[in-house]
Write a protein that holds these residues in place. Structure first.
Motif, PDB file in Angstrom:
ATOM      1  N   UNK A 126      16.432 -34.260 -30.566  1.00  0.00           N
ATOM      2  CA  UNK A 126      17.753 -35.145 -30.708  1.00  0.00           C
ATOM      3  C   UNK A 126      18.430 -34.924 -29.190  1.00  0.00           C
ATOM      4  N   UNK A 127      18.681 -33.367 -29.213  1.00  0.00           N
ATOM      5  CA  UNK A 127      19.713 -33.140 -27.992  1.00  0.00           C
ATOM      6  C   UNK A 127      18.974 -33.579 -26.488  1.00  0.00           C
ATOM      7  N   UNK A 167      19.665 -37.112 -26.241  1.00  0.00           N
ATOM      8  CA  UNK A 167      21.007 -37.445 -25.909  1.00  0.00           C
ATOM      9  C   UNK A 167      21.180 -36.954 -24.237  1.00  0.00           C
ATOM     10  N   UNK A 221      19.856 -39.444 -22.051  1.00  0.00           N
ATOM     11  CA  UNK A 221      20.454 -40.895 -22.184  1.00  0.00           C
ATOM     12  C   UNK A 221      21.778 -40.792 -21.443  1.00  0.00           C
ATOM     13  N   UNK A 222      22.401 -39.571 -21.233  1.00  0.00           N
ATOM     14  CA  UNK A 222      23.665 -39.427 -20.512  1.00  0.00           C
ATOM     15  C   UNK A 222      23.472 -39.541 -19.153  1.00  0.00           C
ATOM     16  N   UNK A 240      24.604 -45.827 -17.762  1.00  0.00           N
ATOM     17  CA  UNK A 240      23.794 -44.556 -18.552  1.00  0.00           C
ATOM     18  C   UNK A 240      23.030 -45.439 -19.635  1.00  0.00           C
ATOM     19  N   UNK A 278      22.302 -44.382 -22.488  1.00  0.00           N
ATOM     20  CA  UNK A 278      23.168 -44.131 -23.608  1.00  0.00           C
ATOM     21  C   UNK A 278      24.299 -44.837 -24.038  1.00  0.00           C
ATOM     22  N   UNK A 279      24.634 -45.701 -23.114  1.00  0.00           N
ATOM     23  CA  UNK A 279      25.828 -46.941 -23.221  1.00  0.00           C
ATOM     24  C   UNK A 279      25.083 -48.061 -24.014  1.00  0.00           C
ATOM     25  N   UNK A 281      23.539 -49.674 -27.046  1.00  0.00           N
ATOM     26  CA  UNK A 281      23.592 -49.246 -28.424  1.00  0.00           C
ATOM     27  C   UNK A 281      22.268 -48.983 -29.190  1.00  0.00           C
ATOM     28  N   UNK A 297      21.850 -45.516 -27.943  1.00  0.00           N
ATOM     29  CA  UNK A 297      22.826 -44.569 -28.500  1.00  0.00           C
ATOM     30  C   UNK A 297      23.034 -44.524 -30.148  1.00  0.00           C
ATOM     31  N   UNK A 298      22.807 -45.481 -30.789  1.00  0.00           N
ATOM     32  CA  UNK A 298      22.738 -45.580 -32.173  1.00  0.00           C
ATOM     33  C   UNK A 298      21.648 -44.708 -32.816  1.00  0.00           C
ATOM     34  N   UNK A 340      20.293 -42.376 -31.522  1.00  0.00           N
ATOM     35  CA  UNK A 340      20.555 -40.850 -31.288  1.00  0.00           C
ATOM     36  C   UNK A 340      21.449 -40.559 -32.301  1.00  0.00           C
ATOM     37  N   UNK A 341      22.586 -41.291 -32.671  1.00  0.00           N
ATOM     38  CA  UNK A 341      23.317 -41.074 -33.871  1.00  0.00           C
ATOM     39  C   UNK A 341      22.721 -40.794 -35.181  1.00  0.00           C
ATOM     40  N   UNK A 342      21.600 -41.778 -35.409  1.00  0.00           N
ATOM     41  CA  UNK A 342      20.967 -41.687 -36.636  1.00  0.00           C
ATOM     42  C   UNK A 342      19.977 -40.584 -36.721  1.00  0.00           C
ATOM     43  N   UNK A 345      20.919 -37.697 -35.373  1.00  0.00           N
ATOM     44  CA  UNK A 345      21.958 -36.555 -35.745  1.00  0.00           C
ATOM     45  C   UNK A 345      22.085 -36.559 -37.247  1.00  0.00           C
ATOM     46  N   UNK A 404      28.359 -45.484 -36.109  1.00  0.00           N
ATOM     47  CA  UNK A 404      27.408 -44.814 -35.273  1.00  0.00           C
ATOM     48  C   UNK A 404      28.077 -44.471 -33.789  1.00  0.00           C
ATOM     49  N   UNK A 439      30.191 -41.278 -34.135  1.00  0.00           N
ATOM     50  CA  UNK A 439      29.313 -40.300 -34.254  1.00  0.00           C
ATOM     51  C   UNK A 439      28.665 -39.966 -32.731  1.00  0.00           C
ATOM     52  N   UNK A 452      28.391 -36.414 -30.221  1.00  0.00           N
ATOM     53  CA  UNK A 452      27.304 -36.068 -29.425  1.00  0.00           C
ATOM     54  C   UNK A 452      27.803 -36.266 -27.587  1.00  0.00           C
ATOM     55  N   UNK A 475      28.191 -39.126 -26.078  1.00  0.00           N
ATOM     56  CA  UNK A 475      27.460 -40.254 -25.508  1.00  0.00           C
ATOM     57  C   UNK A 475      28.519 -41.245 -25.000  1.00  0.00           C
ATOM     58  N   UNK A 476      27.925 -41.956 -23.839  1.00  0.00           N
ATOM     59  CA  UNK A 476      29.063 -42.693 -23.161  1.00  0.00           C
ATOM     60  C   UNK A 476      29.599 -44.019 -23.984  1.00  0.00           C
ATOM     61  N   UNK A 477      30.799 -44.422 -23.779  1.00  0.00           N
ATOM     62  CA  UNK A 477      31.441 -45.713 -24.499  1.00  0.00           C
ATOM     63  C   UNK A 477      30.470 -46.652 -24.290  1.00  0.00           C
TER      64      UNK A 477
END
Ligand code: FAD
Lengths: 369, 401
Positions: A246-247, A250, A253-254, A262, A264-265, A267, A270-271, A273-275, A277, B374, B377, B382, B384-386
């Motif tokens: 997961x890390x 992350x 993605x950054x 990036x 990671x922007x 969704x 991004x989502x 990765x949040x899931x 977590x 989400x 979080x 974590x 992550x970017x906006x």
């Protein structure tokens, strides 16, 4: 045992992470994948040197007298760096079996050596697709084992094994000294596997001498209890592996950019990765809960919860982290496949999801499958 | 201070004796208005024994106890289904905000006590037709300054506005700056001239949400809470207050044990439903998930008890538990066949599958939609970017509609 870790426990986790982080040998782990029969002995030396082998062994037998909580924290860190040897979990299984058998001579003979890491143990229960057969096909007669156990983790480098067998139709658990085998009593047939460092082999027994640890219902109960304790350790390893993935996802993605931003922007990245977590934290909470219930009512169900949620977390993380890494995720050198492979081997060892679902639901409902 | 477990036992005992008068059975068949009246009596009784305003300062009529006390009490209160829904918004966010920002402390004390006793109700006027998740995009205008303010615009969703005496309000005081910067926070008298409240019915039949219209409503500058232009931070602070509210691993739906008991008499292909592998998989997966959430909650409580800050994983509960509730409720209804068709509007969501199922979509939106959770979080925990935000830094009145 509290589910809020105390300072000593936090230190064990931090120190383990530090040692393993510094000594992690990715090149060796990758090399081992190609070499059936080899394993990361450096990891094992570290485990012995750090005293992890004796963490959950009582002080009377030269151990530290701690429990699943502490050993679990070590397992979690080991999972994070893809531990190079399967023996912590299975050594603990052997310790459980010896403590339960009540035979002092056996305990004196093996427990201190397990605690010191002088002997490595394997646990051989599964037959065919059955993780814990009720009436094992392997037979125990005239003091010796006959038959075959398939896919035993650690079997290629284990010194002793706890084996489930039948004696005149009654289940028994026996302890065998694998190094004492003479003239064809033991056949170790290596399995070239997706995760060679696990040292999988089929064990063929042709009269290998063994000593009874438990029999009848006691043997069945003990096998399930051992399986549950080992599954809690495996769940910690899976959780550590899932968190590492997961890390990694992350971080990637950054850093990685596409379409001017990036990844990671986006969704969908991004989502995901949040899931992950969420799955990791739920698995971790279940692991901590299960470890805290060692030896108490409800342990079996808690172990099943830990196992189910940790398997889900590791498998989901293995799929999604690779996806988020794009092509980089599927290269040999990128090494994410070390986790992908480990997610599979750990899910198969100690019983798959369906096995644990049934353990859990039978416990919750009183209705067997 | 008395020991926590002793206090908890006292709370448990008091709630147990309150059940015959205020519990589900006592309220069966009441209209919403009648139920509200029972609720008001319950709130007064609770105030009199000292279980109200648990975390609020004693000088404002509270108990001055810890967050942990509050979480424990709320959890017990939920287990016995007391009629507190009407006062949930009212006693949660507005009171601490008033205490913090309102200058007239004697007036605040009166309001706090009246709200705790269920005599007055407060609502939260944040969301609008064009501003839900994107709260800072709200359009309701507040014009004026030290001489007083005039409000015009519309709020939407406002829970229990139809019963409210007062509300906390965020409005746009300066449309010429970027959206987060031009907002100001107020309290407003819901009975003031120019305030119109129109209840509407939700999909599950509930009548709890309202449209609220403001036509030239006058407010004194003393009704402003926090500095002009800082309304967004005050609103966020408001929403953070309830971060540690009693969470429920069942997503305020029925627990797994209820699922098992619902299924115990049922059959699939002529065999007991509980022997069916698909059903067993669902039970196991949902139980493991909820057990994990429950361990997270218990660990947070222990951390609070030890004077530590609980970890951020507490924010997972609503997202994961409500999705579990929604799917489990679906299956519980389907497996009952025709038995799953009957619907008694307004039943208790923790005890009735149809009500749980019909109410689940609301839970996935109100108080932060799944997608926003989400994002939070991902961004806050974590790093992550906006998301891409085309309106970022643009003066509000220059954002294309
Ligand atoms: C029963 C109920 C009671 C309520 N009570 C109150 C109350 O008392 N006071 C009050 O102020 N408000 C209240 N609300 C409003 C609630 O806060 C909003 O409904 C919520 O914030 C969602 O806003 P919206 O309905 O405008 O949906 P939108 O914000 O328009 O969202 C629509 C969909 O788009 C998604 N979406 C939006 N932005 C993004 C993004 N950046 N990324 C990905 N997806 C996105 C959402 O997740 C959602 O799925 C209540 C709502 C309900 C349903």
């Amino acid at each position: 045992m509290s589910i809020l870790h105390d300072e000593t426990q936090q230190e064990i986790a931090a120190e383990t992470a530090r040692v393993l982080g510094a000594r992690r040998d990715k090149a060796r782990l990758l090399e081992v994948l190609d070499r059936c029969g080899e394993w990361d002995e450096g990891f094992w030396r570290t485990a012995v040197e750090q005293g992890w082998t004796g963490l959950a062994v009582p002080e009377d037998f030269d151990g530290l007298g701690l429990g699943l909580t502490e050993l679990g924290l070590v397992a979690q860190e080991a999972g994070r760096v893809i531990s190079g040897a399967p023996f912590l979990t299975y050594g603990h299984g052997a310790v459980c079996a010896l403590l339960a058998c009540g035979d002092e001579a056996l305990q004196d003979a093996w427990l201190p050596r397990l605690a010191q890491g002088e002997v490595r143990a394997a646990i051989a229960f599964a037959e065919g697709t059955d993780p814990i057969p009720l009436c094992p096909q392997v037979e125990y007669r005239d003091g010796g084992l006959h038959g075959e156990k398939a896919g035993v983790a650690g079997a290629l480098a284990a010194d002793i094994a706890v084996v489930s067998a039948s004696r005149d139709g009654t289940p028994v658990l026996v302890l065998a000294d694998l190094n004492a085998a003479v003239s064809g009593q033991l056949e170790r047939t290596a399995i070239h596997s997706i995760d060679n460092g696990r040292l999988f082999a089929n064990l063929g027994f042709h009269g290998l001498p063994a000593t009874v640890l438990a029999e009848g219902d006691a043997a069945r109960d003990l096998a399930l209890e051992m399986q549950a304790q080992m599954a809690v350790l495996a769940a910690h390893e899976q959780t550590g592996g899932a968190e590492a993935l997961m890390l990694a996802a992350r971080d990637y993605a950054v850093e990685r950019k596409a379409f001017g931003q990036p990844i990671g922007a986006f969704q969908s990245v991004k989502h995901r990765i949040a899931e992950l977590y969420g799955l990791v934290e739920i698995a971790r909470a279940n692991c901590i809960h299960a470890a805290s219930l060692q030896g108490q009512a409800g342990f079996l169900e808690a172990a099943a919860c830990a196992r189910l949620s940790a398997t889900e977390a590791y498998d989901t993380a293995a799929r999604d982290a690779v996806q988020i890494h794009g092509g980089t995720g599927v290269t040999w050198e990128g090494a994410l496949h070390l986790h992908t492979r480990r997610a599979r081997s750990l899910a198969i060892e100690l019983g798959n999801g369906l096995f644990w679902e049934d353990v859990l639901v039978t416990g919750l409902t009183g209705v067997a499958a | 201070m008395i020991a926590l477990d002793e206090w908890q036992e006292r709370a448990r005992a008091w709630l147990a004796q309150a059940v015959p008068e205020f519990g589900l059975a006592a309220r069966a068949g009441l209209t919403q208005d009648e139920d509200l009246e029972v609720g008001r009596r319950y709130m007064a009784a609770k105030y009199d024994v000292g279980f109200s305003g648990i975390t609020l300062p004693p000088e404002f009529g509270g108990q001055g106890l810890s967050r942990l006390h509050k979480v424990l009490f709320d959890t017990l209160e939920m287990q016995v289904a007391m009629p507190v829904g009407y006062f949930g918004v009212s006693t949660a966010m507005p009171l601490p905000i008033l205490i913090r920002y309102c200058e007239d402390k004697a007036w605040v004390r009166e309001r706090v006590i009246a709200a705790l006793r269920g005599e007055e109700i407060w609502c939260q006027l944040f969301s609008e037709p064009a501003a839900g998740s994107d709260l800072a995009g709200l359009r309701t205008r507040a014009e004026g300054g030290e001489q007083g303010w005039t409000v015009n615009g519309q709020k939407l969703w406002t829970t229990f506005a139809q019963y409210s005496d007062y509300g906390i309000l965020v409005a746009r005081s300066d449309p010429s700056v970027p959206k987060h910067k031009g907002l100001t926070f107020f309290w407003i008298d819901m009975k003031a001239p120019g305030v119109t409240v129109r209840p509407f019915r939700l999909a599950n039949g509930d009548i709890q949400c309202n449209e609220v219209f403001f036509d030239d409503v006058a407010m004194a500058d003393s009704q402003r809470l926090g500095p002009v232009g800082e309304g967004f931070s005050v609103a966020i602070a408001t929403l953070m207050i309830e971060r540690y509210a009693a969470s429920d691993a069942d997503g305020f739906g029925p627990p797994i044990e209820a699922f098992i008991e619902t299924l115990r008499p049922l059959t699939i292909n002529g065999r007991p439903a509980l022997e069916d592998g698909r059903v067993r998989g669902v039970i196991a997966r949902n139980h493991a998930l909820r057990q994990g959430l429950d361990s997270i909650r218990r660990r947070a409580l222990l951390a609070m008890e030890a004077g530590m800050e609980p970890g951020p994983e507490g924010s997972l509960n609503k997202l994961f538990s409500v999705r579990s509730r929604q799917k489990l409720s679906e299956l519980a209804l389907d497996l009952q066949g025709a038995g799953g068709l009957s619907y008694a509007e307004g039943a208790y969501t923790k005890a009735d599958w149809a009500t749980s199922w019909m109410g689940a979509p609301t839970m996935r939106l109100a108080g932060g939609a799944d997608e926003m959770l989400l994002n939070t979080i991902a961004e806050k925990i974590l790093g992550l970017p906006q998301d891409y935000r085309p309106d970022k830094g643009v003066p509000f009145n220059a954002i294309p509609v």
